[in-house]
Design a protein around this motif. Structure first.
Motif: not given
Length: 249
Positions: A61-64, A68-69, A179-182, A207-209
């Motif tokens: 997911n990329i929301g903002w 990082q992307a 994955s809980q990576d955020w 892949a959001s910041d």
């Protein structure tokens, strides 16, 4: 005469039994065959896909965010993995056309994450439609055609969301493994969580910041997933066999 009536009755019972067995056999065949049609084409109403049968789908997911992307794309490029699905918010895509172009040129599948990253369960129907439509308009301008997949921006959805998506020709995709990576729990924790994946799983990554440790974790995640099964896009996962769906009360 009594013998004839008894014999005739037995034949009728046998005939009825054959009819009943044939009926249930036909129903079983139909139900199994219908699994391969659109997951929305059931009398129970629209559903969201959260798991498949063959393959493992890695999704981002990329929301903002602005940082990082690109590093995550660098890692994916080095890994030579192209069977990945990105869900992009329209607002982010609109302000990062070059990164979107790179995602597209690398051959990754692209789905919609809505436009403004709002919770659809808190919006009225026209607002949900407007947000989805706006994201699709942005995608068309960026030469992303025939978008078929939608992930609810915050992960929250209800029957209304699913019905709206269905009417717009979109399949709502959730996930079976987060994955809980955020949360940035540590690279090893992300790898360990992703390593829980089994055949058919749809894995959520970002892949959001906010995902500061994801790029570092990806090489090991991919290496371990390759040992478990084929990495596929969400569309390939759907096409590969049965899909599991979730009903919303």
């Amino acid at each position: 005469m009594d013998f004839f009536i008894t014999l005739n009755a037995k034949r009728i019972k046998q005939g009825l039994l054959i009819v009943i067995i044939s009926f249930f056999t036909a129903m079983l065949f139909f139900s199994q065959s219908s699994v391969h049609t659109s997951v929305f084409s059931t009398k129970n109403g629209p559903k969201a896909i959260y798991k498949g049968e063959k393959g493992i789908a890695l999704t981002f997911n990329i929301g903002w965010g602005d940082v990082q992307a690109e590093p995550i794309l660098d890692v994916l490029e080095k890994s030579e993995i192209r069977s990945v699905t990105f869900f992009l918010s329209g607002a982010w895509a609109e302000s990062h056309p070059q990164t979107v172009k790179r995602i597209k040129e690398m051959g990754f599948e692209i789905g919609s994450l809505g436009y403004a990253y709002e919770d659809y369960t808190e919006l009225e129907d026209p607002e949900v439609r407007r947000d989805i439509s706006k994201s699709l308009e942005v995608f068309k301008k960026l030469d992303i055609k025939d978008t078929m997949l939608l992930r609810s921006p915050t992960g929250h959805f209800d029957k209304r969301t699913l019905s709206i998506a269905e009417n717009m020709g979109l399949t709502v995709v959730h996930w079976s493994l987060n994955s809980q990576d955020w949360k940035n729990p540590g690279v090893e924790a992300i790898i360990e969580q992703a390593n829980k994946a089994r055949d058919g799983d749809i894995i959520l990554m970002h892949a959001s910041d906010s995902a500061l440790q994801t790029a570092e974790a990806i090489p090991s995640v991919i290496s371990k997933l390759k040992d478990k099964g084929n990495l596929t896009t969400v569309t390939e996962l759907i096409a590969n066999g049965k899909v599991k769906t979730t009903l919303i009360p």
